[in-house]
Design an enzyme around this catalytic site. Structure first.
Site: not given
Ligand code: PMP
Length: 498
Positions: A216, A293, A296, A319, A457
């Site tokens: 991401h 990270d 997910q 999430k 993203c």
């Molecule tokens: N990493 C991954 C794999 C994600 O899917 C997301 C959110 N779509 C994020 C990071 C970012 O998370 P946040 O916007 O809650 O900081």
């Protein structure tokens, strides 16, 4: 129609060999196989009768369910079924029942554009059960106070709530100590914290940072900024056309110059589950530090940070059924002690003079200012909810939904599934030939179906598989196969127009 039956075991010490014997006596239809046993999940341990690709009828599954109820009548084990999402009660005891779960989520019960809302945007954010909403309301109605500093009853209650939530996080991810758990706003802030503290202190010119193509943007941009600032180099693990990282290529990127490896445990565009434990072990051989990270992975798979052996593990509360604005950085104690604070201010100091400041021990050293007490408590309530439901059961049910959706969407003329990772959870990405992705998103919205249609993203991940955007339904344990049927029907109509 694929269908699955679970069996709740009352405790982790169930005599599994006798359970297996009973299962053999069930004379299940031939398409059933007995799957995995999860004795470790406590009260909600389950036993999985996997559909093995057969074309079971509801009547067959119903027969199996009845047989299971009889076979296990005296044991206290509760069979329950995912068949067409019908609830099953057994011995007066509540069992996993998707309809009962749905009643806990008030937002799901509304019409959007005249249709029952279907929330398939779970990878973007999850909805909140009333247990979480109530915990936050209770906090503001009776306990609200700043923490730590004030010496009165409400401050003590708030502090207890906040620190209690930290302990719940510790237990959920199996961190060795609650002091290894830092509250932040979310994954993005967490990765920035690590890049700006650990990274600034330890990354030098010529050092290398390895990321994955599947990351991401939240795990790309902070490291890119750091690399620019420090004169370091970013290396990227490539993917194959299934949307899986290529481990041999990762191995060849690793070297003594590798200082940090940072990657998403589960990718948000194709649902790929990366072999995180193996990847951490490979990085270790070169002395690199690893950040995972977990944005997910945390809602869909059991996470044990000690087993993973990651140096940092980061996730967002929203999430996993918790509020926005709260998230977690887990860090190994020796590292948290070594790295400097991130932001300065109140709450994180031991002593301040105009000449010098000494800092609190972790985790408080990293939590400058008034923290987000209410949402931390909400996160604790969300983790309680998920634990009660059973992480293993959630994983199995969501796997069932995902495979059901992949199969049904893949059969629609004009639909191309994008990505086909062998280890996957909860996400399906697709395009409809001749139909712009945003248009598909807005046509589905008219049907009350909320999902993501865009680049999610994660532009490098999509581009690696030759697309700029996809339509992405993503599933939670409150979703049902009926909802997927509605999506598939709508997609079929849209594809027929295109
Ligand atoms: N990493 C991954 C794999 C994600 O899917 C997301 C959110 N779509 C994020 C990071 C970012 O998370 P946040 O916007 O809650 O900081």
């Amino acid at each position: 129609m694929p269908s699955n039956l679970f069996l709740h075991l009352p405790d982790g010490d169930a005599d599994l060999s006798s359970v297996y014997e009973s299962l053999q006596r069930l004379q299940a239809p031939p398409s059933y196989g007995v799957g995995d046993v999860f004795p470790e999940a406590g009260e909600l341990a389950g036993l999985f009768f996997g559909d093995s690709g057969g074309d079971d009828t509801p009547a067959e599954t119903s027969l199996l369910r009845t047989a299971a109820e009889q076979e296990f009548a005296d044991t206290g084990y509760s069979p329950y079924s995912f068949l067409r999402d019908q609830p099953i009660t057994y011995g007066g005891r509540e069992t996993f029942d998707v309809q009962a779960i749905r009643r806990d989520f008030p937002i799901l019960h509304q019409k959007v554009n005249g249709k029952d809302l279907i929330w398939f945007d779970n990878a973007a954010t999850t909805q909140k059960p009333k247990q979480v909403i109530d915990a936050i309301r209770r906090y503001y109605e009776s306990d609200n106070s700043n923490i730590h500093r004030a010496a009165h009853t409400l401050a003590a209650r708030s502090t207890d709530g906040y620190e209690g939530a930290r302990e719940k996080v510790r237990r959920f991810i199996n961190a060795p100590s609650a002091e290894d758990v830092i509250f932040v706003r979310g994954t993005t802030e967490g990765i920035n914290l690590v890049a700006q503290t650990y990274g600034r202190k330890f990354i030098q010119s010529g050092d290398e940072i390895i990321l994955s193509t599947l990351d991401h943007h939240a795990n790309i941009v902070p490291w890119q900024q750091l690399a620019k600032e420090r004169g370091a180099k970013l290396l990227v693990i490539p993917v194959n056309d299934r949307g899986e990282v290529i481990l041999e290529a990762y191995e060849s990127l690793l070297s003594p110059r590798t200082k940090v490896v940072s990657f998403a445990q589960v990718n948000n565009t194709f649902g790929t589950v990366l072999p995180a434990k193996t990847m951490v072990a490979m990085a270790r051989r070169y002395g690199a530090r690893v950040l995972i990270d977990g944005a997910q992975s945390i809602p869909h798979t059991p996470v044990d940070v000690q087993e993973l052996d990651a140096d940092f593990f980061v996730f967002s509360g929203h999430k996993i059924y918790a509020p926005n604005g709260i998230g977690v950085v887990y860090g190994k104690k020796e590292l948290l002690e070594l790295i400097p604070p991130w932001q300065g201010g109140g709450n994180m100091i031991r002593d301040v003079t105009f000449e010098e400041t000494t800092f609190s021990a972790p985790p408080h050293k990293f939590e400058a200012g008034t923290p987000n007490v209410a949402d931390a408590i909400g996160l604790g309530a969300a983790l309680d909810y998920v634990s009660r439901t059973g992480v293993r059961c959630i994983e199995k049910y969501e796997h069932y939904l995902t495979e059901y959706a992949r199969e049904a969407l893949g059969r629609v003329d004009g639909v191309r599934l994008v990505g086909n990772p062998r280890e996957r959870v909860s996400v399906v990405s697709f395009i409809i030939q001749g139909m712009p992705v945003p248009e598909v998103g807005s046509l589905l919205d008219k049907e009350g179906i909320a999902l993501r249609a865009g680049h999610h993203c994660a532009q490098p991940a999509l581009r690696a598989l030759g697309v700029e955007a996809t339509v992405r339904p993503s599933f939670s344990f409150y979703n049902t196969t009926d909802e997927i049927d509605r999506l598939v029907e709508a997609v079929r109509r849209i594809a027929a127009r295109g």
